[in-house]
Design a protein around this motif. Structure first.
Motif, PDB file in Angstrom:
ATOM      1  N   ILE A   1     -23.848  13.349 -52.037  1.00 51.62           N
ATOM      2  CA  ILE A   1     -22.604  13.943 -52.521  1.00 51.62           C
ATOM      3  C   ILE A   1     -21.771  12.834 -53.165  1.00 51.62           C
ATOM      4  CG2 ILE A   1     -20.516  15.208 -51.865  1.00 51.62           C
ATOM      5  CD1 ILE A   1     -22.989  16.802 -51.112  1.00 51.62           C
ATOM      6  N   THR A   2     -21.324  13.064 -54.390  1.00 53.00           N
ATOM      7  CA  THR A   2     -20.376  12.134 -55.012  1.00 53.00           C
ATOM      8  C   THR A   2     -19.157  12.915 -55.497  1.00 53.00           C
ATOM      9  OG1 THR A   2     -21.423  12.281 -57.191  1.00 53.00           O
ATOM     10  CG2 THR A   2     -22.182  10.515 -55.741  1.00 53.00           C
ATOM     11  N   LEU A   3     -18.054  12.197 -55.699  1.00 53.78           N
ATOM     12  CA  LEU A   3     -16.777  12.844 -55.958  1.00 53.78           C
ATOM     13  C   LEU A   3     -16.152  12.373 -57.271  1.00 53.78           C
ATOM     14  CD1 LEU A   3     -15.364  12.273 -52.315  1.00 53.78           C
ATOM     15  CD2 LEU A   3     -16.880  14.108 -53.102  1.00 53.78           C
TER      16      LEU A   3
ATOM     17  N   LYS B   1     -18.720  22.732 -47.713  1.00 53.96           N
ATOM     18  CA  LYS B   1     -19.447  23.939 -48.113  1.00 53.96           C
ATOM     19  C   LYS B   1     -20.748  23.600 -48.825  1.00 53.96           C
ATOM     20  CE  LYS B   1     -15.906  27.170 -48.957  1.00 53.96           C
ATOM     21  NZ  LYS B   1     -14.999  27.617 -50.017  1.00 53.96           N
ATOM     22  N   ARG B   2     -20.723  22.524 -49.585  1.00 48.63           N
ATOM     23  CA  ARG B   2     -21.884  22.204 -50.424  1.00 48.63           C
ATOM     24  C   ARG B   2     -22.962  21.379 -49.705  1.00 48.63           C
ATOM     25  NH1 ARG B   2     -21.207  21.737 -55.934  1.00 48.63           N
ATOM     26  NH2 ARG B   2     -23.422  21.187 -55.976  1.00 48.63           N
ATOM     27  N   VAL B   3     -22.671  20.815 -48.537  1.00 43.61           N
ATOM     28  CA  VAL B   3     -23.689  19.999 -47.864  1.00 43.61           C
ATOM     29  C   VAL B   3     -24.717  20.898 -47.169  1.00 43.61           C
ATOM     30  CG1 VAL B   3     -22.109  18.061 -47.489  1.00 43.61           C
ATOM     31  CG2 VAL B   3     -22.445  19.733 -45.657  1.00 43.61           C
ATOM     32  N   ASP B   4     -25.946  20.421 -47.083  1.00 43.86           N
ATOM     33  CA  ASP B   4     -26.963  21.134 -46.311  1.00 43.86           C
ATOM     34  C   ASP B   4     -27.778  20.113 -45.518  1.00 43.86           C
ATOM     35  OD1 ASP B   4     -28.789  19.932 -48.035  1.00 43.86           O
ATOM     36  OD2 ASP B   4     -28.922  21.684 -49.337  1.00 43.86           O
ATOM     37  N   GLU B   5     -28.886  20.557 -44.921  1.00 42.74           N
ATOM     38  CA  GLU B   5     -29.631  19.637 -44.039  1.00 42.74           C
ATOM     39  C   GLU B   5     -30.290  18.492 -44.804  1.00 42.74           C
ATOM     40  OE1 GLU B   5     -32.518  23.007 -44.946  1.00 42.74           O
ATOM     41  OE2 GLU B   5     -30.378  22.748 -44.653  1.00 42.74           O
ATOM     42  N   ASN B   6     -30.382  18.609 -46.133  1.00 42.27           N
ATOM     43  CA  ASN B   6     -30.944  17.511 -46.926  1.00 42.27           C
ATOM     44  C   ASN B   6     -29.877  16.597 -47.521  1.00 42.27           C
ATOM     45  OD1 ASN B   6     -33.668  18.216 -46.518  1.00 42.27           O
ATOM     46  ND2 ASN B   6     -33.503  19.805 -48.079  1.00 42.27           N
ATOM     47  N   SER B   7     -28.612  16.835 -47.181  1.00 42.76           N
ATOM     48  CA  SER B   7     -27.540  15.959 -47.676  1.00 42.76           C
ATOM     49  C   SER B   7     -27.485  14.726 -46.783  1.00 42.76           C
ATOM     50  CB  SER B   7     -26.194  16.681 -47.641  1.00 42.76           C
ATOM     51  OG  SER B   7     -26.268  17.865 -48.389  1.00 42.76           O
TER      52      SER B   7
ATOM     53  N   LEU C   1     -15.870  12.298 -41.914  1.00 46.00           N
ATOM     54  CA  LEU C   1     -16.601  11.553 -40.886  1.00 46.00           C
ATOM     55  C   LEU C   1     -16.876  12.438 -39.667  1.00 46.00           C
ATOM     56  CD1 LEU C   1     -14.719   8.155 -41.161  1.00 46.00           C
ATOM     57  CD2 LEU C   1     -17.200   8.421 -41.329  1.00 46.00           C
ATOM     58  N   ASN C   2     -15.918  13.282 -39.331  1.00 44.82           N
ATOM     59  CA  ASN C   2     -16.063  14.111 -38.140  1.00 44.82           C
ATOM     60  C   ASN C   2     -16.962  15.320 -38.348  1.00 44.82           C
ATOM     61  OD1 ASN C   2     -14.522  12.710 -36.194  1.00 44.82           O
ATOM     62  ND2 ASN C   2     -12.637  13.408 -37.180  1.00 44.82           N
ATOM     63  N   ASN C   3     -17.046  15.810 -39.565  1.00 49.53           N
ATOM     64  CA  ASN C   3     -17.738  17.082 -39.778  1.00 49.53           C
ATOM     65  C   ASN C   3     -19.036  16.997 -40.560  1.00 49.53           C
ATOM     66  OD1 ASN C   3     -15.817  19.029 -38.517  1.00 49.53           O
ATOM     67  ND2 ASN C   3     -14.440  18.001 -39.959  1.00 49.53           N
ATOM     68  N   PHE C   4     -19.319  15.849 -41.149  1.00 50.95           N
ATOM     69  CA  PHE C   4     -20.573  15.689 -41.887  1.00 50.95           C
ATOM     70  C   PHE C   4     -21.528  14.877 -41.027  1.00 50.95           C
ATOM     71  CE2 PHE C   4     -23.026  13.051 -45.047  1.00 50.95           C
ATOM     72  CZ  PHE C   4     -23.873  14.073 -45.445  1.00 50.95           C
TER      73      PHE C   4
END
Ligand SMILES: *Cc1c(COP(=O)(O)O)cnc(C)c1O
Length: 359
Positions: free
Chosen positions: A111-113, A149-155, A180-183
């Protein structure tokens, strides 16, 4: 002395480093070089183990593959342990090691921003990793709910640049904390510009977050872009993984020597940083007076992003006056923007005089 970063006992459920490491990397043993097996203790040993030329010229020996002297100094200054540090040939090498250790080509994503540092995208391309881009909000903060929302198990990794290049701002602490807490992958905070910022380094939060990696560099505040030295701070477990795939002599002897000298001269570095921050204020004030400047974005860095009437035109005009700035207009949310690096007081004076003539 601190107790260093011992996160393993505090690991939250949900974060397991083994789940993130590529299968091929798990099985690797680091290359063991001659200089790994026996390190000089300063005594008059005879070294016949590395096929070096024996005639001393100051550089005839291989450098220390673990850069112990430099790490000892950095560990002391940053209040971490040496096992929490990995050094690279610029932070660009450190970033590449993170891709190669944790991201499986074709399968994983990062993921990049944007708008942000271009190297994360370049490295995702080189390593065949999908780059999921989630734009910053209009006030240049991470869009945390969209990201989650956009992260999945391959992130595997979220790359956060704070203070951010090219926008200049440091992100709010609560946004990075939420990630940090949720990813449950790794959160890389790239602190290339941290010395110009009032906000605290995330290094101090390493004991709290087993999934945090902090990257710093000698290229900006330390004025050593030419030697290529990047620093990576993380849990001992993460550093151990990166060490497995690090080229043995990735930081050369000249670099280790110059880096040590410069890091020791912390007073000089801090003086230069303060001067740059003062010059930043002067430039921001001057820019705000100009009628073709629409907005000067707040900066925690050694540059300012500026929205102008016509970036291409102003860029060309500055070029004709022998001043090279960066046109960032092709970046999302950065239409008609120029990025000005803060120069010396003399350079700043010339720049301001020329900008006034362009009105
Ligand atoms: C300049 C910069 C770096 C520095 O990279 P090095 O390879 O250490 O020179 C890293 N990250 C960001 C965001 C930068 O702007």
């Amino acid at each position: 002395m601190s107790n260093g970063v011992e996160t393993s006992v505090q690991m939250k459920t949900g974060f397991k480093l083994e789940k993130l490491v590529r299968e091929t990397v798990k099985g690797l043993r680091p290359y063991s070089s001659a200089r790994d097996e026996y390190v000089s203790d300063g005594s008059k040993m005879i070294f016949l183990d590395a096929n070096e030329n024996p005639f001393e010229n100051g550089l005839n020996r291989y450098p220390d593959p673990q850069q112990r002297s430099l790490k000892t100094l950095l560990a002391e200054q940053r209040e971490v342990l040496e096992k929490n540090i990995l050094l690279g040939n610029g932070s660009d090498e450190v970033l590449d090691l993170i891709f190669r250790a944790f991201c499986e080509p074709i399968q994983d994503n990062i993921i990049t921003l944007p708008p942000t540092y271009g190297m994360y995208k370049v490295l995702s391309g080189i390593n065949a990793i999908e780059n999921r881009e989630i734009l910053l909000t209009s006030d240049f903060e991470p869009d945390v709910s969209q990201i989650l929302k956009r992260v999945d198990e391959n992130s595997k990794v979220i790359f956060i640049c704070s203070p951010n290049n090219p926008t200049g701002n440091a992100f709010q602490k609560k946004h990075i904390e939420e990630l940090l807490n949720n990813f449950h992958g790794l959160v890389v905070v790239d602190e290339a510009y941290i010395d110009f910022s009032e906000s605290e380094s995330w290094i101090f939060s390493l004991p709290k977050y087993p999934n945090l990696i902090v990257i710093q560099t000698l290229s900006k505040a330390y004025g050593m872009a030419g030697i290529r030295l990047g620093m990576c701070y993380a849990s001992a477990e993460i550093i151990e993984v990166l060490n497995k795939i690090k080229p043995p002599y990735n930081v050369n002897q000249l670099t280790q020597y110059q880096a040590l000298k410069r890091v020791l001269d912390d007073t000089m570095v801090q003086e230069e940083v303060q001067q740059i921050v003062r010059e930043r204020k002067t430039l921001v004030n001057a820019l705000n007076e100009l009628n073709f400047v629409y907005k000067v974005y707040p900066s925690d860095s050694n540059f300012v992003l500026v929205k102008v009437d016509d970036a291409d035109k102003r860029y060309q005009e500055l070029l004709e006056a022998q001043i090279v700035v960066r046109n960032r207009s092709n970046q999302p949310l950065c239409e008609n923007t120029l990025r000005f690096t803060i120069g010396t007081p003399e350079e700043n004076k010339i720049l301001i005089a020329i900008l006034k003539e362009l009105e």
